[in-house]
Write a protein that holds these residues in place. Structure first.
Motif, PDB file in Angstrom:
ATOM      1  N   UNK A 234      18.581   5.542   9.777  1.00  0.00           N
ATOM      2  CA  UNK A 234      17.356   4.750   9.741  1.00  0.00           C
ATOM      3  C   UNK A 234      17.438   3.695   8.651  1.00  0.00           C
ATOM      4  N   UNK A 235      17.030   2.458   9.014  1.00  0.00           N
ATOM      5  CA  UNK A 235      17.001   1.363   8.049  1.00  0.00           C
ATOM      6  C   UNK A 235      15.558   0.937   7.840  1.00  0.00           C
ATOM      7  N   UNK A 236      15.248   0.483   6.637  1.00  0.00           N
ATOM      8  CA  UNK A 236      13.895   0.026   6.312  1.00  0.00           C
ATOM      9  C   UNK A 236      13.991  -1.081   5.269  1.00  0.00           C
ATOM     10  N   UNK A 237      12.998  -1.971   5.297  1.00  0.00           N
ATOM     11  CA  UNK A 237      12.901  -3.043   4.312  1.00  0.00           C
ATOM     12  C   UNK A 237      11.679  -2.784   3.439  1.00  0.00           C
ATOM     13  N   UNK A 238      11.868  -2.820   2.131  1.00  0.00           N
ATOM     14  CA  UNK A 238      10.785  -2.635   1.174  1.00  0.00           C
ATOM     15  C   UNK A 238      10.549  -3.968   0.467  1.00  0.00           C
ATOM     16  N   UNK A 239       9.363  -4.538   0.633  1.00  0.00           N
ATOM     17  CA  UNK A 239       9.031  -5.798  -0.033  1.00  0.00           C
ATOM     18  C   UNK A 239       8.112  -5.501  -1.204  1.00  0.00           C
TER      19      UNK A 239
ATOM     20  N   UNK B 266      20.347  10.505 -11.507  1.00  0.00           N
ATOM     21  CA  UNK B 266      19.419   9.464 -11.064  1.00  0.00           C
ATOM     22  C   UNK B 266      18.145   9.572 -11.883  1.00  0.00           C
ATOM     23  N   UNK B 267      17.799   8.496 -12.575  1.00  0.00           N
ATOM     24  CA  UNK B 267      16.619   8.461 -13.433  1.00  0.00           C
ATOM     25  C   UNK B 267      15.640   7.434 -12.868  1.00  0.00           C
ATOM     26  N   UNK B 268      14.344   7.762 -12.939  1.00  0.00           N
ATOM     27  CA  UNK B 268      13.329   6.818 -12.474  1.00  0.00           C
ATOM     28  C   UNK B 268      13.375   5.561 -13.332  1.00  0.00           C
ATOM     29  N   UNK B 269      13.532   4.409 -12.677  1.00  0.00           N
ATOM     30  CA  UNK B 269      13.657   3.135 -13.374  1.00  0.00           C
ATOM     31  C   UNK B 269      12.367   2.320 -13.287  1.00  0.00           C
ATOM     32  N   UNK B 270      11.769   2.285 -12.088  1.00  0.00           N
ATOM     33  CA  UNK B 270      10.598   1.439 -11.876  1.00  0.00           C
ATOM     34  C   UNK B 270       9.796   2.009 -10.720  1.00  0.00           C
ATOM     35  N   UNK B 271       8.484   2.019 -10.872  1.00  0.00           N
ATOM     36  CA  UNK B 271       7.585   2.501  -9.832  1.00  0.00           C
ATOM     37  C   UNK B 271       6.612   1.387  -9.486  1.00  0.00           C
TER      38      UNK B 271
ATOM     39  N   UNK C 235      11.240   7.176  -1.447  1.00  0.00           N
ATOM     40  CA  UNK C 235       9.950   6.970  -0.788  1.00  0.00           C
ATOM     41  C   UNK C 235       9.691   8.109   0.194  1.00  0.00           C
ATOM     42  N   UNK C 236       8.516   8.698   0.132  1.00  0.00           N
ATOM     43  CA  UNK C 236       8.074   9.759   1.053  1.00  0.00           C
ATOM     44  C   UNK C 236       9.101  10.891   1.152  1.00  0.00           C
ATOM     45  N   UNK C 237       9.550  11.376   0.004  1.00  0.00           N
ATOM     46  CA  UNK C 237      10.516  12.474  -0.081  1.00  0.00           C
ATOM     47  C   UNK C 237      11.840  12.165   0.611  1.00  0.00           C
ATOM     48  N   UNK C 238      12.155  10.901   0.779  1.00  0.00           N
ATOM     49  CA  UNK C 238      13.423  10.471   1.352  1.00  0.00           C
ATOM     50  C   UNK C 238      14.110   9.513   0.388  1.00  0.00           C
ATOM     51  N   UNK C 239      15.428   9.498   0.434  1.00  0.00           N
ATOM     52  CA  UNK C 239      16.219   8.623  -0.423  1.00  0.00           C
ATOM     53  C   UNK C 239      16.829   7.528   0.441  1.00  0.00           C
TER      54      UNK C 239
ATOM     55  N   UNK D 276       0.788  -1.227   0.000  1.00  0.00           N
ATOM     56  CA  UNK D 276       0.000   0.000   0.000  1.00  0.00           C
ATOM     57  C   UNK D 276       0.828   1.289   0.000  1.00  0.00           C
ATOM     58  N   UNK D 277       2.127   1.198  -0.183  1.00  0.00           N
ATOM     59  CA  UNK D 277       2.983   2.390  -0.214  1.00  0.00           C
ATOM     60  C   UNK D 277       3.713   2.448  -1.551  1.00  0.00           C
ATOM     61  N   UNK D 278       3.592   3.570  -2.235  1.00  0.00           N
ATOM     62  CA  UNK D 278       4.221   3.707  -3.549  1.00  0.00           C
ATOM     63  C   UNK D 278       5.686   4.109  -3.389  1.00  0.00           C
ATOM     64  N   UNK D 279       6.561   3.377  -4.067  1.00  0.00           N
ATOM     65  CA  UNK D 279       7.983   3.692  -4.076  1.00  0.00           C
ATOM     66  C   UNK D 279       8.447   3.848  -5.519  1.00  0.00           C
ATOM     67  N   UNK D 280       9.561   4.521  -5.676  1.00  0.00           N
ATOM     68  CA  UNK D 280      10.185   4.669  -6.987  1.00  0.00           C
ATOM     69  C   UNK D 280      11.618   4.167  -6.859  1.00  0.00           C
TER      70      UNK D 280
END
Length: 110
Positions: free
Chosen positions: A57-62, A29-34, A81-85, A7-11
């Motif tokens: 901060x660490x995070x896991x994106x599945x 940096x070019x958008x590759x996949x959303x 994600x969410x204006x963070x890299x 439910x969270x959109x990432x690029x």
């Protein structure tokens, strides 16, 4: 895999070299996949270095597996994600079942 949790959109962005009008080579940096992802394992961590507070901060994106996701490597890609890299530290292919991929990331310092 429960699709409702995605439910969270990432690029996912790819590092590429471009040439400007006068021939200079520039990293860009070019958008590759959303896609949509489940975010888990967030562990906020701050440390102090030379009087400056550093956010580690660490995070896991599945994400769901697809051909584009299978091409992602930690060296050439990052997650936005969410204006963070987030820099990709490692990739877990979930037993190579081609159902999901977990991107283990750490927030990039800017």
């Amino acid at each position: 895999m429960d699709v409702a949790l995605l439910n969270r959109k990432i690029i996912v962005q790819k590092n590429s070299v471009t040439v400007d009008a006068i021939g200079n080579h520039l990293n860009e940096w070019v958008d590759f996949y959303s896609c949509y992802a489940t975010i888990g394992g967030e562990s906020p961590n701050e440390s102090t270095s030379a009087g400056t507070v550093v956010d580690n901060t660490k995070a896991d994106f599945t994400v769901r597996w697809c051909k584009a996701v299978s091409e992602i490597t930690p060296d050439d890609f990052r997650v936005f994600y969410a204006d963070e890299i987030y820099n990709i530290l490692g990739i877990d292919h979930q037993n190579f079942k081609k159902k999901s991929v977990k991107l283990k990331c750490q927030k990039a310092r800017r």
